[in-house]
Write a protein that holds these residues in place. Sequence first.
Motif, short mmCIF file in Angstrom:
data_model
loop_
_atom_site.label_atom_id
_atom_site.label_comp_id
_atom_site.label_asym_id
_atom_site.label_seq_id
_atom_site.Cartn_x
_atom_site.Cartn_y
_atom_site.Cartn_z
N GLU A 86 -44.66 46.29 34.79
CA GLU A 86 -43.49 47.19 34.62
C GLU A 86 -42.25 46.63 35.30
OE1 GLU A 86 -44.47 51.06 36.19
OE2 GLU A 86 -46.16 51.25 34.78
N ARG A 87 -42.42 46.19 36.53
CA ARG A 87 -41.26 45.69 37.28
C ARG A 87 -40.66 44.44 36.62
NH1 ARG A 87 -41.12 48.25 42.81
NH2 ARG A 87 -41.26 50.38 42.03
N ILE A 88 -41.54 43.54 36.19
CA ILE A 88 -41.04 42.30 35.57
C ILE A 88 -40.38 42.63 34.24
CG2 ILE A 88 -41.74 40.06 34.57
CD1 ILE A 88 -43.86 39.93 36.89
N ASN A 89 -40.97 43.56 33.49
CA ASN A 89 -40.37 43.96 32.22
C ASN A 89 -38.98 44.53 32.42
OD1 ASN A 89 -41.61 43.41 29.80
ND2 ASN A 89 -43.26 44.87 30.21
N ILE A 92 -36.60 41.73 32.97
CA ILE A 92 -36.33 41.02 31.71
C ILE A 92 -35.33 41.81 30.87
CG2 ILE A 92 -37.35 40.29 29.50
CD1 ILE A 92 -39.98 39.70 31.04
N SER A 93 -35.50 43.13 30.81
CA SER A 93 -34.62 43.88 29.92
C SER A 93 -33.18 43.91 30.46
CB SER A 93 -35.18 45.26 29.61
OG SER A 93 -34.93 46.12 30.65
N ARG A 95 -31.74 41.39 31.95
CA ARG A 95 -31.15 40.09 31.55
C ARG A 95 -30.78 40.07 30.07
NH1 ARG A 95 -32.83 41.09 36.40
NH2 ARG A 95 -32.19 39.52 37.91
N ARG A 96 -31.53 40.79 29.25
CA ARG A 96 -31.18 40.85 27.83
C ARG A 96 -29.78 41.41 27.65
NH1 ARG A 96 -36.53 43.01 26.35
NH2 ARG A 96 -37.81 41.16 26.04
N ASN A 97 -29.39 42.29 28.55
CA ASN A 97 -28.06 42.90 28.43
C ASN A 97 -26.95 42.04 29.02
OD1 ASN A 97 -28.97 45.24 27.23
ND2 ASN A 97 -29.44 46.19 29.20
N ILE A 98 -27.29 41.11 29.90
CA ILE A 98 -26.19 40.40 30.58
C ILE A 98 -26.11 38.90 30.29
CG2 ILE A 98 -25.88 42.07 32.47
CD1 ILE A 98 -27.68 40.57 34.19
#
Length: 401
Positions: A86-89, A92-93, A95-98
């Motif tokens: 959960e924490r790693i996900n 990751i999400s 970074r998808r935004n930035i």
Amino acid sequence: MDNNKIMPSVFLKKGKERLVQSKHPWIFSGAIEKIKDVKQNGETVVVKSFDGKELALGAISIHSQIAVRIWSFNVNKKIDDQFFTERINSAISLRRNIINFDHTNVYRLINSESDLIPGLIADVYGDFLVCQFLSAGAEFWKATIVEILKKLLNINNIFERSDTDSRRKEKFEEKSGVLSGIEPPDFVEVVENGLKFLVDIKSGHKTGFYIDQRDNRNLIKDFAKDKSVLNCFCYTGGFSLYAHSAGAKSITNIDSSSAALKILTKNFSINNFPSEQVTNIEGDVFQVLRKFRDEGKTFDLIILDPPKFAESASQVNKAARGYKDINLLAMKILNTGGVLFTFSCSGHITQDLFRKIVDDAAIDSGRTVKFIRQLTQSADHPVLSSFPEGLYLKGLVCEVT
Ligand code: SAH
């Protein structure tokens, strides 16, 4: 929490439960009354108030002054594969935004405390992931974390660079080597905002590259056109390549590391940038700036991005003198209306103190300095609101007249 199992516990001193209420992720050894049933360094402990109230779950660091790093303030959470997934996900999400993956494939994926995984750094370099396991807790869960990273990312090559100071404080040996996949080549080619960089992930500084300066490097493009640029503490040329891409007239690079300057030269060449207007000086910035001042050499745009001058609170005064010295020298050799990009990555130097240091330099140099931008680390190095220590990089863009 699983009540059928005896969980190792840490009892806080009376009154210290307030620390946990502020959601700061560290518990210092001085706040602890007693430790019970701990068998292994890094294992999960329940943090309790002096009278036994359960407050949080964390990882115990037997040898560190930071005795517990909190995993969760929810005591019902299980610290297991699912938890780290959960924490790693969520890292990751974010970074998808930035990160714009169309032109950047080098970025920080996991920023330790600020991504709620204390002690874990993970940086992406194209097809390679470079990890640092800096705390006993991160070390304890290393194999689990590596498996999850492989599952969640499209990257099989994971390299460890746990060769840092903080690791020594935990009394762990420094470690670096392959954790998964292939041994990285001597230089991994990455792309940042469309510019190519060679990175030595096996032995370069940090995990190989100063990823935290990406957004600030990009900003230099607004100031570099037709300018004579002096890049002090240039490392492998980050700011210089951006300045060149924006049409700088000339670029002078100073660094004490000949290895870094060699990579800088290669970086110019892999981007097909000509090197006629580029001068590289292997030397000490303090000395070279004095020499330029004595020779009357001047520049339109100067970058000062020194290494951490203050490693601890006790070094703040000495560090402040160092920052003032280079800023004063830079102001003396800036042309009228010139621009100074000045940074401090010392966590112990606050933003206020850094502004004060630069102001002192302005006064002593007799120049008028306007702060036109206040900078910090790039967005992939987030700062958790309850963890102000996460903000370490401060920058000022100054107009100097
Ligand atoms: N701006 C760079 C990162 C700078 S890191 C980038 O964007 O990539 C700091 C650099 O300062 C390192 O390359 C280190 O070799 C260099 N350095 C440290 N002390 C120095 C000194 N006294 N004189 C010159 N360079 C120094």
